[in-house]
Design a protein around this motif. Sequence first.
Motif, mmCIF file in Angstrom:
data_model
loop_
_atom_site.group_PDB
_atom_site.id
_atom_site.type_symbol
_atom_site.label_atom_id
_atom_site.label_comp_id
_atom_site.label_asym_id
_atom_site.label_seq_id
_atom_site.Cartn_x
_atom_site.Cartn_y
_atom_site.Cartn_z
ATOM 1 N N LEU A 310 0.821 -1.210 0.000
ATOM 2 C CA LEU A 310 0.000 0.000 0.000
ATOM 3 C C LEU A 310 0.855 1.260 0.000
ATOM 4 C CD1 LEU A 310 -2.998 0.843 0.097
ATOM 5 C CD2 LEU A 310 -2.770 1.012 2.576
ATOM 6 N N LEU A 311 1.963 1.243 0.708
ATOM 7 C CA LEU A 311 2.810 2.432 0.767
ATOM 8 C C LEU A 311 3.490 2.697 -0.569
ATOM 9 C CD1 LEU A 311 4.486 2.267 4.290
ATOM 10 C CD2 LEU A 311 2.258 3.143 3.596
ATOM 11 N N GLY A 312 3.857 1.630 -1.266
ATOM 12 C CA GLY A 312 4.427 1.812 -2.591
ATOM 13 C C GLY A 312 3.438 2.463 -3.537
ATOM 14 N N GLY A 313 2.172 2.079 -3.423
ATOM 15 C CA GLY A 313 1.144 2.709 -4.241
ATOM 16 C C GLY A 313 0.887 4.147 -3.843
ATOM 17 N N LEU A 314 0.993 4.439 -2.553
ATOM 18 C CA LEU A 314 0.758 5.801 -2.075
ATOM 19 C C LEU A 314 1.770 6.783 -2.659
ATOM 20 C CD1 LEU A 314 -0.712 7.801 -0.238
ATOM 21 C CD2 LEU A 314 0.708 7.000 1.669
ATOM 22 N N THR A 315 2.999 6.334 -2.860
ATOM 23 C CA THR A 315 4.018 7.238 -3.415
ATOM 24 C C THR A 315 3.662 7.707 -4.820
ATOM 25 O OG1 THR A 315 5.298 5.349 -4.274
ATOM 26 C CG2 THR A 315 5.842 6.141 -2.064
#
Length: 382
Positions: A310-315
């Motif tokens: 999810l954090l990779g997508g948030l970037t």
Amino acid sequence: MKDKTPVSEARPNTTKVVVASTVMLAFISFWRAAAIVLNDLGSTVYYVGGIAEQAIGRSAPWFILAVMLFSFAVRSIYMESSSMFVRGGVYVVVRDAMGPFIARLSVSALMFDYVLTGPISSVSAGQYLGRLANETSELLHLQFRLSPNYFAVFFGIGVTLYFWWYNIKGLHESSTKALRIMQVTTVMVVMFLVWCGITLAIRGPAQMPPAPTPANLQFSDEGLGWFKGTLWPTIPVVAIIIAFGHSLLSMSGFETLAQVYREISYPKLKNLYRTGNIVCAYAVISTGVITLLAAMIIPDSVRLQYAENLLGGLTNYLVGPELIRLAFHMFVVIVGVMILSGAVNTSIIGANGVMNRVAEDGVLDPWFQKPHRRFGTTYRII
């Protein structure tokens, strides 16, 4: 003739001290103890939001935040139980209270958790790193590609051996690695909080997660499990409990707090209180708040594509130049590899603590408690 004083009477009165321990004494600070717990607990921020949303719907971030706040209550239970002067570990305590069968079941369940945590975390870290290598190769227009799954297997074996060796050296050595990982992770968390705040100030939220009410819950078939096709999910209280249960994954690793308590330096209770507060506050901010921010910034239509990271997508949805966002994306993935690898260390420490208590309770043969000649650790259990 001069009387001779017996040798036994001539000896000075001395006090004999016996250290009842199978390993060398070494204690760690509350910062190191918190880092060990957070290496597992903090890693859930990468995937728990996507997993929970797949199971219960778009209200998942609110339930995850609720679980993180609930962790303060769990912390209080750990503090109370750890402060009691009860002989033995989990086996003896449960055996005296509920019988030997339940005691063996309790130890087995706890060990099952630790045994699964290490391999799953290390393999996940390997997949993150393998996919990052492929993405980087594609951006540089290179032909190099590797299989993330095969790479993850060898990476997981290497990480496990690495932390196994550092645990052989002692808890102080392995806790140093955990502390360094959390220092880097904290930099990432602060950057996310600042950058997400700027993004929301400029663009505003793409949407707000619906309120955590029974009417807004959308259970998947896997999320319902045995309740599928029954009337139970239609009962509001039961629906909330099911949703809360799916979000409890975000608190994975918290049980290690009870295992590292014995290793915390003096004053133990005060430092345990500090450790618990650090762990809970960090979890609320990193896992609870950032998961909520991701749900506000990433559009609903594409968010589940990033369920595993999810954090990779948030970037990808933060404001700013693409090159800077790409660099931050790589940094986030590398931190994910580090903290997921650190979860292997946490599982080894937790399992070692449980097995040492079981050995002290007389369940295991004393052979397992023989200390290492050089490091003084119970290397046969590790």
